[in-house]
Design an enzyme around this catalytic site. Sequence first.
Site, PDB file in Angstrom:
ATOM      1  N   CYS A   1      -3.666   4.650  -9.427  1.00  0.00           N
ATOM      2  CA  CYS A   1      -3.308   5.674  -8.434  1.00  0.00           C
ATOM      3  C   CYS A   1      -4.558   6.329  -7.855  1.00  0.00           C
ATOM      4  O   CYS A   1      -4.614   6.638  -6.665  1.00  0.00           O
ATOM      5  CB  CYS A   1      -2.423   6.746  -9.055  1.00  0.00           C
ATOM      6  SG  CYS A   1      -0.806   6.138  -9.564  1.00  0.00           S
TER       7      CYS A   1
ATOM      8  N   CYS B   1       3.363  -1.465  -7.646  1.00  0.00           N
ATOM      9  CA  CYS B   1       4.123  -0.297  -8.104  1.00  0.00           C
ATOM     10  C   CYS B   1       4.865   0.398  -6.972  1.00  0.00           C
ATOM     11  O   CYS B   1       5.599   1.351  -7.194  1.00  0.00           O
ATOM     12  CB  CYS B   1       3.223   0.685  -8.839  1.00  0.00           C
ATOM     13  SG  CYS B   1       1.935   1.331  -7.802  1.00  0.00           S
TER      14      CYS B   1
END
Length: 154
Positions: free
Chosen positions: A106, A36
């Site tokens: 994340c 990402c």
Amino acid sequence: MAMNYSEAVMDHFTNPRNVGEIEDASGCGTVGNAVCGDIMRVYLDIDDDGIIQDAKFKTFGCGAAIATSSMATVLVKGKTVQEALEVTNKAVMEALDGLPPVKVHCSLLAEEAIHAALWDYAEKNGIKIEGLEKPVTDISEHDHDHDVEDEDEE
């Protein structure tokens, strides 16, 4: 597609805590996720008693990456090195009242960045931190499975 972020996530995204860097940090760790493109750097200031006096971060990434970095630094401040190890991605997510499933990585990044900074601190001081493993720099190496042992590490 709209994401449903909690108020806590939005708060830490719009007003992130502890942004910046620490000069001569006791430990600094940088991890990224090639998939990402998020990059997270965490700086720790650790005193002689092994207490984290300050934690700062710089994150290049999405709102969730910023929010999780912010929360992770908040959670480790004032803790011992050993306690900081217990600041897992689950703890970060709980503190943020959850993350959308696609953004869970994340919080893993935030956990790894803290671990990387602790590892750096341990290396610099020639100490071993019980329970701390050598961090990966690219979180996607993990394939989201923490049980994978790499035998051919140098």
